[in-house]
Design an enzyme around this catalytic site. Structure first.
Site, short mmCIF file in Angstrom:
data_model
loop_
_atom_site.label_atom_id
_atom_site.label_comp_id
_atom_site.label_asym_id
_atom_site.label_seq_id
_atom_site.Cartn_x
_atom_site.Cartn_y
_atom_site.Cartn_z
N LYS A 51 0.86 -1.06 -0.05
CA LYS A 51 0.00 0.22 0.02
C LYS A 51 0.97 1.45 0.04
O LYS A 51 0.64 2.16 -0.52
CB LYS A 51 -0.96 -0.09 1.17
N GLN A 95 -4.56 -1.90 9.66
CA GLN A 95 -4.53 -3.21 8.98
C GLN A 95 -5.24 -4.16 9.82
O GLN A 95 -4.80 -4.14 11.35
CB GLN A 95 -3.25 -3.25 8.53
N ASP A 118 -11.05 2.57 3.95
CA ASP A 118 -11.53 1.16 3.84
C ASP A 118 -12.99 0.76 3.71
O ASP A 118 -13.39 -0.22 3.27
CB ASP A 118 -10.96 0.32 4.93
N1 GUN Z 1 -6.96 -7.06 6.19
C1 GUN Z 1 -7.41 -7.80 5.18
N2 GUN Z 1 -7.76 -7.05 4.05
C2 GUN Z 1 -7.83 -5.90 4.67
C3 GUN Z 1 -8.22 -4.59 4.12
O1 GUN Z 1 -8.55 -4.31 3.19
N3 GUN Z 1 -7.86 -3.51 4.65
C4 GUN Z 1 -7.31 -3.49 6.31
N4 GUN Z 1 -7.20 -2.68 6.92
N5 GUN Z 1 -7.11 -4.76 6.62
C5 GUN Z 1 -7.21 -6.08 5.72
#
Ligand code: GUN
Length: 292
Positions: A51, A95, A118
């Site tokens: 990211k 995350q 998100d």
């Molecule tokens: N864990 C697995 N996929 C995601 C996501 O898209 N965002 C976040 N914050 N955590 C995750």
């Protein structure tokens, strides 16, 4: 036909980079995404690093905030509140998964919905369900974008979603059933307690496999010419890759790809589109497109 998520995502990143250039040319602030990572989970580290790299590629600022596994929930919530107030940060993510002693619900509900890129906050999840502008969860948004760019119609189609998670199964079902372009589908949601998944998938025009069981969707479960979207990303040890891991999808790709009309590979299908959706949400946050 192979749906090339990697190539599509590269194309969209170029579009985002061009838009960032014009934002900067207007003298406005560079979009800025922050990510909070708690602990040292290998998969989470990989995702967050991607990211951060994605942000650099399109010209966004990014900030990675790391905490030890044993951080107190209160301390994490304080950081979330600090980011909510920080005018420099346009959007941020925490995350997941978080360590067991921290309530993910408390953390998510503390994020300001206007910075929740998100789309996990109940405000965004609820607005998605009733078709209001919101930050859409990244994986569902990425899948819809693939349908758009590959001219795959959804109206009147029977979509069978396997998996009911809050971040993929439920929101993709809601988006596909929505009364709008790239919606208007008849949606069936299957999950671990569904008795007759094969009977369901054999009636599908579009199958979205999102339950995290490598190779679950086999050839005998797929009707001729179906569209198959593989959301699976199970990490298994491998001595053939640099990282020591390889990603396994939920679809038996070799067999299923011979009979369907479109299919996404793993890796290189939905994953890169998920990442690009986070960038698009961050751009929307910076432009205050959703919440003014
Ligand atoms: N864990 C697995 N996929 C995601 C996501 O898209 N965002 C976040 N914050 N955590 C995750």
């Amino acid at each position: 036909m192979l749906i090339d998520g990697k190539e599509t995502a590269s194309q969209i990143k170029l579009e985002i980079a061009r838009e960032v250039e014009s934002i900067i040319a207007r003298g406005e602030k560079r979009p800025h995404l922050a990510a909070i990572l708690v602990g040292n989970d290998g998969a989470s580290e990989t995702y967050v690093n991607y990211k951060v790299k994605d942000c650099a590629q399109v010209g966004f600022e990014s900030t990675l905030i790391r905490f030890e596994e044993d951080i107190a929930e209160a301390e994490l919530l304080e950081k979330v509140i600090e980011l909510n107030k920080d005018p420099e940060i346009d959007g941020f993510i925490v995350q997941l998964p978080l360590p067991a002693h921290i309530s993910e619900a408390n953390v998510i509900e503390t994020i300001d919905p206007s910075k929740d890129v998100d789309g996990f906050h109940p405000m965004n999840a609820g607005r998605l369900l009733i078709g209001l502008p919101c930050f859409e969860s990244a994986t569902p948004a990425g899948i819809i974008e693939l349908f758009r760019r590959y001219n795959i119609p959804t109206s009147g189609k029977h979509c069978v979603v396997i998996g009911r998670s809050n971040i993929v199964g439920k929101p993709i079902a809601a988006l596909l059933a929505q009364k709008r372009d790239l919606g208007n589908a008849t949606v069936t949601v299957c999950h671990s307690r569904t008795k007759n998944i094969k009977e369901m998938t054999l009636q599908a025009d579009i199958i979205i496999a999102a339950m995290g069981q490598p190779g679950f969707l086999t050839e005998d479960m797929v009707p001729d010419n179906a569209v198959v979207i593989d959301v699976g990303t199970t990490r298994v040890k491998s001595d053939k890759t640099k990282s020591g891991f390889k990603l396994m999808g939920d679809v038996d790709f070799d067999a299923v790809s011979t009979k369907c009309s479109y299919i996404t590979p793993v890796p290189g299908g939905v994953g890169p589109m998920t990442r690009v959706s986070l960038l698009l949400n961050t751009l929307k946050a910076a432009k205050k497109e959703i919440y003014h």
